[in-house]
Motif scaffolding. Structure first.
Motif, PDB file in Angstrom:
ATOM      1  N   UNK A 107       0.718  -0.942   0.002  1.00 15.27           N
ATOM      2  CA  UNK A 107       0.124  -0.287  -0.093  1.00 15.27           C
ATOM      3  C   UNK A 107       0.758   1.565   0.021  1.00 15.27           C
ATOM      4  N   UNK A 108       2.376   0.939   1.050  1.00 19.14           N
ATOM      5  CA  UNK A 108       2.952   2.409   0.730  1.00 19.14           C
ATOM      6  C   UNK A 108       3.245   2.557  -0.126  1.00 19.14           C
ATOM      7  N   UNK A 109       3.920   1.774  -1.070  1.00 18.05           N
ATOM      8  CA  UNK A 109       4.642   1.809  -2.301  1.00 18.05           C
ATOM      9  C   UNK A 109       3.678   2.556  -3.225  1.00 18.05           C
ATOM     10  N   UNK A 110       2.037   1.694  -3.452  1.00 18.47           N
ATOM     11  CA  UNK A 110       1.692   2.222  -4.072  1.00 18.47           C
ATOM     12  C   UNK A 110       1.022   3.565  -3.939  1.00 18.47           C
ATOM     13  N   UNK A 111       1.036   4.136  -2.858  1.00 15.38           N
ATOM     14  CA  UNK A 111       0.500   5.352  -2.398  1.00 15.38           C
ATOM     15  C   UNK A 111       1.985   6.260  -3.072  1.00 15.38           C
ATOM     16  N   UNK A 112       3.372   5.766  -3.073  1.00 19.04           N
ATOM     17  CA  UNK A 112       4.058   6.989  -2.726  1.00 19.04           C
ATOM     18  C   UNK A 112       3.850   6.915  -4.618  1.00 19.04           C
ATOM     19  N   UNK A 113       3.469   5.659  -5.262  1.00 14.36           N
ATOM     20  CA  UNK A 113       3.678   6.220  -6.841  1.00 14.36           C
ATOM     21  C   UNK A 113       2.641   7.051  -7.321  1.00 14.36           C
ATOM     22  N   UNK A 114       1.464   6.951  -6.574  1.00 10.27           N
ATOM     23  CA  UNK A 114       0.248   8.140  -7.261  1.00 10.27           C
ATOM     24  C   UNK A 114       0.909   9.071  -7.699  1.00 10.27           C
ATOM     25  N   UNK A 115       1.926   9.970  -7.409  1.00 13.57           N
ATOM     26  CA  UNK A 115       2.077  11.173  -7.469  1.00 13.57           C
ATOM     27  C   UNK A 115       1.851  11.301  -9.286  1.00 13.57           C
ATOM     28  N   UNK A 116       3.404  10.353  -9.365  1.00 14.12           N
ATOM     29  CA  UNK A 116       3.840   9.800 -10.665  1.00 14.12           C
ATOM     30  C   UNK A 116       2.834   9.454 -11.316  1.00 14.12           C
ATOM     31  N   UNK A 117       2.055   8.957 -11.494  1.00 19.94           N
ATOM     32  CA  UNK A 117       0.476   8.317 -12.148  1.00 19.94           C
ATOM     33  C   UNK A 117       0.172   8.874 -12.330  1.00 19.94           C
ATOM     34  N   UNK A 118      -0.030  10.351 -11.956  1.00 24.78           N
ATOM     35  CA  UNK A 118      -1.014  11.804 -11.806  1.00 24.78           C
ATOM     36  C   UNK A 118      -0.254  12.435 -13.154  1.00 24.78           C
ATOM     37  N   UNK A 119       0.493  13.044 -12.502  1.00 28.45           N
ATOM     38  CA  UNK A 119       1.035  13.796 -13.649  1.00 28.45           C
ATOM     39  C   UNK A 119       1.207  12.894 -14.581  1.00 28.45           C
ATOM     40  N   UNK A 120       1.592  11.266 -14.851  1.00 29.31           N
ATOM     41  CA  UNK A 120       1.385  11.029 -16.343  1.00 29.31           C
ATOM     42  C   UNK A 120      -0.012  11.390 -16.708  1.00 29.31           C
ATOM     43  N   UNK A 121      -1.026  10.695 -16.448  1.00 28.79           N
ATOM     44  CA  UNK A 121      -2.559  10.772 -16.576  1.00 28.79           C
ATOM     45  C   UNK A 121      -2.306  12.388 -16.905  1.00 28.79           C
ATOM     46  N   UNK A 129       2.021  21.458  -8.645  1.00 29.24           N
ATOM     47  CA  UNK A 129       1.039  20.673  -8.428  1.00 29.24           C
ATOM     48  C   UNK A 129       1.117  19.199  -7.318  1.00 29.24           C
ATOM     49  N   UNK A 130       2.048  18.834  -8.534  1.00 28.96           N
ATOM     50  CA  UNK A 130       2.887  17.141  -8.444  1.00 28.96           C
ATOM     51  C   UNK A 130       3.804  17.061  -7.378  1.00 28.96           C
ATOM     52  N   UNK A 131       4.159  18.218  -6.543  1.00 25.56           N
ATOM     53  CA  UNK A 131       4.916  18.395  -5.145  1.00 25.56           C
ATOM     54  C   UNK A 131       4.256  18.252  -3.985  1.00 25.56           C
ATOM     55  N   UNK A 132       2.414  18.961  -3.872  1.00 26.96           N
ATOM     56  CA  UNK A 132       1.745  18.908  -3.696  1.00 26.96           C
ATOM     57  C   UNK A 132       0.699  17.561  -3.512  1.00 26.96           C
TER      58      UNK A 132
END
Length: 151
Positions: A107-121, A129-132
């Motif tokens: 869960x922690x690993x996937x949550x920490x990967x969310x900002x990158x996935x959001x930036x890609x999408x 925004x990405x940093x926030x």
């Protein structure tokens, strides 16, 4: 124990109403047991007898029936635990802990990967925004790790 009473190994620890005083019985057992009469198949070991101190006078005698009832109760409890474990109702604490640690780590690993996935999408988001988003996710993870309740 009945053989020991019949053969005279336990005398002082038996009350007139056929109750056993455990601490005196232990002492008598050690004093009156002839280890040379032990079965021949038993390997020779050096036995050091520790004679318990005299019992406190307030120790109530325990009847043989009461002791047998207690023993049967705990044997039934143990049998139930073994059955429930075999039926899959009970599991080892270490197994559960290990499994949960793996789940939380994922869960922690996937949550920490969310900002990158959001930036890609959403490529129109700025670096701020990405940093926030990353900061919010890390803040929540730190609160969970500290055991704090979420608002």
């Amino acid at each position: 124990m009945l053989k020991a009473i019949k053969r005279g190994r336990l005398v002082k620890s038996i009350t007139p109403d056929k109750k056993v005083i455990p601490s005196i019985a232990d002492r008598e057992w050690i004093e009156n047991t002839d280890l040379t009469r032990a079965p021949q198949r038993a390997p020779e070991i050096q036995v050091t007898a520790v004679i318990p101190p005299e019992p406190a006078p307030s120790a109530p005698p325990v009847s043989i029936n009461d002791a047998a009832l207690r023993q049967k109760h705990w044997q039934a409890q143990l049998a139930e635990l073994k059955y429930r474990k075999a039926a899959g109702e009970l599991v080892e604490v270490a197994q559960v802990r290990h499994h949960l640690e793996d789940v939380f780590r994922q869960c922690r690993t996937r949550l920490l990967g969310l900002p990158t996935r959001i930036k890609q999408g959403l490529p129109h988001l700025t670096v701020a925004d990405h940093a926030l988003v990353d900061a919010y996710i890390r803040e929540v993870l730190e609160q969970l790790a500290a055991g704090e309740a979420l608002p």
